[in-house]
Design a protein around this motif. Structure first.
Motif, PDB file in Angstrom:
ATOM      1  N   GLN A   1      -8.996  11.482  52.697  1.00 18.58           N
ATOM      2  CA  GLN A   1      -8.085  11.488  53.506  1.00 18.58           C
ATOM      3  C   GLN A   1      -6.940  11.316  52.653  1.00 18.58           C
ATOM      4  O   GLN A   1      -6.550  10.451  51.822  1.00 18.58           O
ATOM      5  CB  GLN A   1      -8.335  10.539  54.695  1.00 18.58           C
ATOM      6  CG  GLN A   1      -7.143  10.749  55.824  1.00 18.58           C
ATOM      7  CD  GLN A   1      -7.496   9.725  56.822  1.00 18.58           C
ATOM      8  OE1 GLN A   1      -8.454   8.856  56.796  1.00 18.58           O
ATOM      9  NE2 GLN A   1      -6.899   9.806  57.846  1.00 18.58           N
ATOM     10  N   ALA A   2      -5.687  12.018  53.007  1.00 12.02           N
ATOM     11  CA  ALA A   2      -4.468  11.794  52.524  1.00 12.02           C
ATOM     12  C   ALA A   2      -3.909  10.378  52.908  1.00 12.02           C
ATOM     13  O   ALA A   2      -4.042  10.045  53.967  1.00 12.02           O
ATOM     14  CB  ALA A   2      -3.428  13.022  53.100  1.00 12.02           C
ATOM     15  N   HIS A   3      -2.936   9.873  51.667  1.00 15.99           N
ATOM     16  CA  HIS A   3      -2.582   8.531  52.019  1.00 15.99           C
ATOM     17  C   HIS A   3      -1.399   8.632  51.262  1.00 15.99           C
ATOM     18  O   HIS A   3      -0.761   9.388  50.522  1.00 15.99           O
ATOM     19  CB  HIS A   3      -3.484   7.472  51.718  1.00 15.99           C
ATOM     20  CG  HIS A   3      -3.733   7.565  50.319  1.00 15.99           C
ATOM     21  ND1 HIS A   3      -4.733   8.234  49.622  1.00 15.99           N
ATOM     22  CD2 HIS A   3      -3.467   6.631  49.329  1.00 15.99           C
ATOM     23  CE1 HIS A   3      -4.819   8.007  48.363  1.00 15.99           C
ATOM     24  NE2 HIS A   3      -3.981   6.884  47.984  1.00 15.99           N
ATOM     25  N   ARG A   4      -0.592   7.555  51.264  1.00 16.56           N
ATOM     26  CA  ARG A   4       0.682   7.079  50.668  1.00 16.56           C
ATOM     27  C   ARG A   4       0.983   5.808  50.374  1.00 16.56           C
ATOM     28  O   ARG A   4       0.587   5.040  51.232  1.00 16.56           O
ATOM     29  CB  ARG A   4       1.877   7.740  51.433  1.00 16.56           C
ATOM     30  CG  ARG A   4       2.368   7.364  52.903  1.00 16.56           C
ATOM     31  CD  ARG A   4       3.859   7.504  53.238  1.00 16.56           C
ATOM     32  NE  ARG A   4       3.868   8.855  53.135  1.00 16.56           N
ATOM     33  CZ  ARG A   4       4.118   9.767  54.171  1.00 16.56           C
ATOM     34  NH1 ARG A   4       3.854   9.130  55.374  1.00 16.56           N
ATOM     35  NH2 ARG A   4       4.549  10.852  54.151  1.00 16.56           N
ATOM     36  N   HIS A   5       1.710   5.586  49.366  1.00 15.95           N
ATOM     37  CA  HIS A   5       2.069   4.363  49.098  1.00 15.95           C
ATOM     38  C   HIS A   5       3.195   4.063  48.219  1.00 15.95           C
ATOM     39  O   HIS A   5       3.705   5.419  47.919  1.00 15.95           O
ATOM     40  CB  HIS A   5       1.082   3.230  48.217  1.00 15.95           C
ATOM     41  CG  HIS A   5       0.625   3.815  47.252  1.00 15.95           C
ATOM     42  ND1 HIS A   5       0.945   3.887  45.759  1.00 15.95           N
ATOM     43  CD2 HIS A   5      -0.805   4.788  46.958  1.00 15.95           C
ATOM     44  CE1 HIS A   5       0.000   4.496  44.915  1.00 15.95           C
ATOM     45  NE2 HIS A   5      -0.846   5.075  45.671  1.00 15.95           N
TER      46      HIS A   5
ATOM     47  N   PRO B   1       2.467  12.217  50.592  1.00 17.50           N
ATOM     48  CA  PRO B   1       1.176  12.181  51.033  1.00 17.50           C
ATOM     49  C   PRO B   1       0.192  12.880  50.019  1.00 17.50           C
ATOM     50  O   PRO B   1       0.792  13.940  49.355  1.00 17.50           O
ATOM     51  CB  PRO B   1       1.053  13.072  52.309  1.00 17.50           C
ATOM     52  CG  PRO B   1       2.544  12.888  52.901  1.00 17.50           C
ATOM     53  CD  PRO B   1       3.407  12.639  51.841  1.00 17.50           C
TER      54      PRO B   1
ATOM     55  N   SER C   1      -4.067  13.293  48.212  1.00 14.93           N
ATOM     56  CA  SER C   1      -5.544  12.856  48.479  1.00 14.93           C
ATOM     57  C   SER C   1      -6.155  13.753  47.267  1.00 14.93           C
ATOM     58  O   SER C   1      -5.693  14.444  46.472  1.00 14.93           O
ATOM     59  CB  SER C   1      -5.996  13.642  49.564  1.00 14.93           C
ATOM     60  OG  SER C   1      -5.795  14.794  49.583  1.00 14.93           O
TER      61      SER C   1
ATOM     62  N   ARG D   1       9.740   0.731  54.196  1.00 16.74           N
ATOM     63  CA  ARG D   1       8.585   0.717  53.423  1.00 16.74           C
ATOM     64  C   ARG D   1       9.005   0.225  52.052  1.00 16.74           C
ATOM     65  O   ARG D   1       8.483  -0.465  51.302  1.00 16.74           O
ATOM     66  CB  ARG D   1       7.962   2.116  53.362  1.00 16.74           C
ATOM     67  CG  ARG D   1       7.324   2.393  54.873  1.00 16.74           C
ATOM     68  CD  ARG D   1       6.590   3.507  54.917  1.00 16.74           C
ATOM     69  NE  ARG D   1       5.548   3.729  53.635  1.00 16.74           N
ATOM     70  CZ  ARG D   1       4.237   3.356  53.894  1.00 16.74           C
ATOM     71  NH1 ARG D   1       4.116   3.159  55.101  1.00 16.74           N
ATOM     72  NH2 ARG D   1       3.541   3.485  52.941  1.00 16.74           N
TER      73      ARG D   1
END
Length: 268
Positions: free
Chosen positions: A2-6, A43, A45, A199
């Motif tokens: 799943q696409a995520h971000r940090h 984003p 993945s 963020r």
């Protein structure tokens, strides 16, 4: 996946095969034996892994990268979501370097950690300077021509996160109406400018919690929050725990580097 971000910049290195990411809607390939990096605030993945024997990644805070004095064209590409691949690879040297960091960092004392920080800094600068020069220093193209403006806004916010900052100031920096600036930013990054600023501040607070002994209330103001209560609320909303829990849990995992980055981590 799943696409995520940090909010850190991610440095990657694949051994024996390639890894293909989907970053901001575009496929990007980490070639075997080539150091690459991208801003993980976009984003992303993993689409596929092909013959990867081992994989290293290093997370470094965006604000740290922005403070290295890297070429503007390089930062523009990074902030626009591009996977930047080293154009002057040295496979033997990089592999030895990453193996050494992975081996030494978990038990390193402060002097050794500072040395590794300097080595990471030098390697990032070398990667940036090796990139082909773009004569016009133009922003990456996009369907509506706005990618450069949005990247510039993101960079401006990251650089000035510790002070008071308004949407109007950010919009003025890129020459846009505030309402249009907010619309563009949300379209490209999937969050509001205010949410992005929060963020970035929380990300920097996380870094200070695991790299210093500063009290959480001092960190709250150092990273730009106007009150301790707002800091705790935002931190728990993004991190899922209190600042104290974050510091304790990070220490329990044995990777509390007195440095601006998380340890490199091999994955087979």
């Amino acid at each position: 996946m799943q696409a995520h971000r940090h909010d850190e910049v991610e440095i990657n290195y694949a051994v024996g095969g390639s890894l293909t990411y989907l970053i901001a809607g575009s496929a990007a390939r980490v070639e075997p034996g080539r150091l690459s990096m991208f801003w993980a605030g976009m984003p992303h993945s993993v689409l596929r892994r092909t013959g990867v024997e081992r994989f290293y990644w290093v997370y470094v805070p965006l604000v740290w990268v922005l403070g290295l004095g890297l070429p503007e064209s390089f930062l523009q590409r990074l902030m626009s979501g591009e996977l930047v691949v080293d154009s002057e690879p040295n496979e033997a040297s990089d592999r030895a370097m990453l193996d050494r960091w992975s081996e030494e960092l978990p038990d390193a004392d402060d002097a050794r950690r500072r040395l590794i920080v300097r080595e990471v800094e030098a390697r990032v600068i070398r990667l940036a300077l090796a990139q082909p020069h773009r004569a016009d220093d133009a922003p990456l193209p996009s369907a509506d021509g706005s990618a450069g403006k949005v990247a510039d806004m993101a960079r401006f916010v990251a650089e000035r996160h510790a002070g008071s900052l308004s949407v109007g100031e950010v919009a003025e920096h890129v020459g846009l109406h505030p309402n249009y600036a907010m619309t563009l930013f949300r379209k490209h990054y999937g969050m509001t400018l205010s949410a992005y600023l929060t963020r970035i501040r929380v990300c920097q607070a996380q870094n200070l919690l695991i790299t210093t002994d500063l009290h959480a209330s001092r960190i709250a103001f150092d990273v730009g929050f106007g009150s301790v209560s707002r800091f705790y609320e935002a931190f728990k909303g993004i991190s899922g725990c209190t600042p104290r829990q974050y510091r304790l849990e990070s220490g329990a995992q044995g990777y509390v580097p007195k440095s601006p980055f998380n340890p490199c981590s091999p994955a087979g």
